[in-house]
Motif scaffolding. Structure first.
Motif, mmCIF file in Angstrom:
data_model
loop_
_atom_site.group_PDB
_atom_site.id
_atom_site.type_symbol
_atom_site.label_atom_id
_atom_site.label_comp_id
_atom_site.label_asym_id
_atom_site.label_seq_id
_atom_site.Cartn_x
_atom_site.Cartn_y
_atom_site.Cartn_z
ATOM 1 N N ALA A 111 -46.907 -72.043 -21.241
ATOM 2 C CA ALA A 111 -45.597 -72.225 -20.607
ATOM 3 C C ALA A 111 -44.817 -70.929 -20.711
ATOM 4 C CB ALA A 111 -44.834 -73.355 -21.287
ATOM 5 N N ARG A 112 -44.195 -70.560 -19.598
ATOM 6 C CA ARG A 112 -43.427 -69.317 -19.588
ATOM 7 C C ARG A 112 -42.300 -69.443 -18.571
ATOM 8 N NH1 ARG A 112 -47.457 -65.210 -18.853
ATOM 9 N NH2 ARG A 112 -47.791 -65.494 -21.089
ATOM 10 N N LEU A 135 -38.805 -74.022 -20.061
ATOM 11 C CA LEU A 135 -40.263 -73.979 -20.128
ATOM 12 C C LEU A 135 -40.889 -75.211 -19.482
ATOM 13 C CD1 LEU A 135 -40.719 -72.551 -23.739
ATOM 14 C CD2 LEU A 135 -41.022 -71.343 -21.565
ATOM 15 N N ARG A 136 -40.179 -76.337 -19.479
ATOM 16 C CA ARG A 136 -40.682 -77.541 -18.818
ATOM 17 C C ARG A 136 -40.672 -77.379 -17.296
ATOM 18 N NH1 ARG A 136 -41.012 -82.638 -20.652
ATOM 19 N NH2 ARG A 136 -39.941 -83.408 -18.795
ATOM 20 N N ASN A 137 -39.621 -76.749 -16.775
ATOM 21 C CA ASN A 137 -39.463 -76.601 -15.316
ATOM 22 C C ASN A 137 -38.995 -75.179 -15.011
ATOM 23 O OD1 ASN A 137 -39.816 -79.482 -14.156
ATOM 24 N ND2 ASN A 137 -38.371 -79.789 -15.849
ATOM 25 N N PRO A 138 -39.895 -74.220 -15.032
ATOM 26 C CA PRO A 138 -39.501 -72.815 -14.930
ATOM 27 C C PRO A 138 -38.826 -72.421 -13.621
ATOM 28 C CG PRO A 138 -41.751 -73.031 -15.764
ATOM 29 C CD PRO A 138 -41.339 -74.380 -15.274
ATOM 30 N N ARG A 180 -42.785 -63.188 -25.118
ATOM 31 C CA ARG A 180 -43.948 -63.863 -24.539
ATOM 32 C C ARG A 180 -43.541 -65.112 -23.765
ATOM 33 N NH1 ARG A 180 -48.494 -64.851 -28.747
ATOM 34 N NH2 ARG A 180 -49.675 -65.211 -26.834
ATOM 35 N N PHE A 181 -42.596 -65.873 -24.304
ATOM 36 C CA PHE A 181 -42.116 -67.048 -23.578
ATOM 37 C C PHE A 181 -41.164 -66.678 -22.440
ATOM 38 C CE2 PHE A 181 -43.001 -69.716 -27.486
ATOM 39 C CZ PHE A 181 -43.860 -70.619 -26.862
ATOM 40 N N PHE A 182 -40.339 -65.661 -22.658
ATOM 41 C CA PHE A 182 -39.259 -65.285 -21.720
ATOM 42 C C PHE A 182 -39.324 -63.775 -21.471
ATOM 43 C CE2 PHE A 182 -37.917 -68.788 -24.513
ATOM 44 C CZ PHE A 182 -37.736 -69.795 -23.576
ATOM 45 N N PRO A 183 -40.265 -63.332 -20.631
ATOM 46 C CA PRO A 183 -40.509 -61.892 -20.474
ATOM 47 C C PRO A 183 -39.337 -61.093 -19.924
ATOM 48 C CG PRO A 183 -41.782 -63.190 -18.883
ATOM 49 C CD PRO A 183 -41.226 -64.157 -19.874
ATOM 50 N N ARG A 184 -38.361 -61.748 -19.300
ATOM 51 C CA ARG A 184 -37.204 -61.007 -18.769
ATOM 52 C C ARG A 184 -35.998 -61.106 -19.709
ATOM 53 N NH1 ARG A 184 -35.610 -62.255 -12.734
ATOM 54 N NH2 ARG A 184 -34.152 -60.577 -13.273
ATOM 55 N N PHE A 185 -36.225 -61.309 -20.976
ATOM 56 C CA PHE A 185 -35.094 -61.509 -21.868
ATOM 57 C C PHE A 185 -34.410 -60.195 -22.235
ATOM 58 C CE2 PHE A 185 -37.578 -60.229 -25.538
ATOM 59 C CZ PHE A 185 -36.638 -59.932 -26.536
ATOM 60 N N GLU A 186 -33.113 -60.279 -22.365
ATOM 61 C CA GLU A 186 -32.292 -59.221 -22.934
ATOM 62 C C GLU A 186 -31.601 -59.804 -24.166
ATOM 63 O OE1 GLU A 186 -29.536 -57.350 -20.220
ATOM 64 O OE2 GLU A 186 -30.814 -57.821 -18.502
#
Length: 315
Positions: free
Chosen positions: A243-244, A135-138, A270-276
């Motif tokens: 942050a995303r 989240l600091r450096n996407p 919401r933070f990691f929309p491509r999560f599995e």
């Protein structure tokens, strides 16, 4: 395999205080590099594995070797600050540890992260470090793999408070302990699981300054970690609108663990929309040791299917 210790100032960490100038500075981390038996013609992004609270890189030796072999890329295991052979510092937060990781990548390894885009894997405390760093450096990372922790503020399970009390009892024991079996007997009053006790006992070492060279002391700065338990329950990001991380994310949780509750999944989204997510049935919080082959299989399949495909498309 290359084992790298921090530079000279760090080697005095057990018996000296941290210089004032280092309190807010990134720290050089101890690490080990595991290489694949035969590197591929097309370089693949390296993997960085981060342990949990009271752990160290030695917990991930087999895990890293297998991943390096199967995924054909270098895998680095690190000792986070205040753990293993890395330096001690009174500041112990997810932000400070993620800054250490940034320093590790850009200065210690001298990677061009915009091109190499490493993969971060972390268990428990290390999972929150991985999520914080992303989240600091996407744009720095080609993927992250949080193992059994969520991007939320949540009180640490009482187990860790018990571990601290047991370790403090061992530390203050009179006379000082010289046998690991005696330390284990004290731990057994607080934790019945012998595997967890053996994990905690990896932090014991012989005090080189003692006259008999047999006195046991903790490798970790127990007073610092005890004071920072509340920080370990925290997560530095509160608003997914600020942050995303749009890169691929694999969440691995133990089916019997309490650390990744169903109600945290929308927050992941919401933070990691491509999560599995992979649920490892029958496993608890110590998901890698309890279900090693299943976790390795899930990580390898996902990296090949998602991360490597993204890299091929970008290339």
């Amino acid at each position: 395999m290359r084992i790298i210790l921090p530079r000279t100032p760090v080697l005095r960490r057990f018996f000296s205080t941290t210089p004032r100038c280092l309190l807010d500075s990134p720290l050089d981390l101890a690490y080990t590099r595991h290489d694949p038996p035969s590197p591929p013609k097309q370089p693949k992004p390296p993997m960085i594995i981060m342990h949990g609270l009271f752990g160290s890189q030695r917990n991930n030796r087999t895990f890293s070797k297998v991943l390096a072999q199967q995924l054909l890329r270098p895998v680095y295991t690190v000792d986070l600050r205040n753990h293993g052979a890395s330096p001690h510092n009174p500041t112990h937060t997810y932000t400070s540890m993620s800054i250490d990781i940034e320093h590790f990548l850009t200065h210690q390894l001298q990677l061009s992260v915009s091109r190499t885009k490493p993969i971060l894997i972390g268990h428990s405390m290390g999972a929150k470090v991985a999520m914080t760093a992303a989240l600091r450096n996407p744009t720095w990372y080609s993927g992250i793999i949080p193992l059994d922790n969520a991007p939320v503020d949540a009180a640490l399970k009482s187990d860790f408070g018990n571990y601290v009390r047991a370790m403090q009892e061992i530390e203050s024991h009179t006379p000082a302990l010289t046998k690991q079996s005696d330390a284990d007997a004290i731990l057994a009053k607080y934790e019945s699981n012998i595997g967890i006790r053996q994990f905690l006992l990896t932090n014991l070492m012989k005090d080189p300054s003692s006259t008999d060279k047999k006195t046991l002391i903790w490798r970790v700065p127990l007073n610092i970690l005890a004071k920072n338990l509340d920080n370990m329950a925290d997560f530095p990001y509160k608003d997914p609108e600020e942050a995303r991380f749009e890169g691929p994310t694999l969440v691995v949780r133990g089916g019997e663990s309490r650390y990744v509750a169903d109600e945290t999944l929308p927050v992941f989204g919401r933070f990691f929309p491509r999560f599995e997510m992979v649920d490892v049935k029958g496993a608890g919080h110590w998901v890698v040791s309890e279900a090693f082959e299943e976790v390795v299989g899930a990580v390898v399949e996902w990296v090949r299917r998602v991360v490597d495909l993204d890299q091929d498309l970008d290339g």
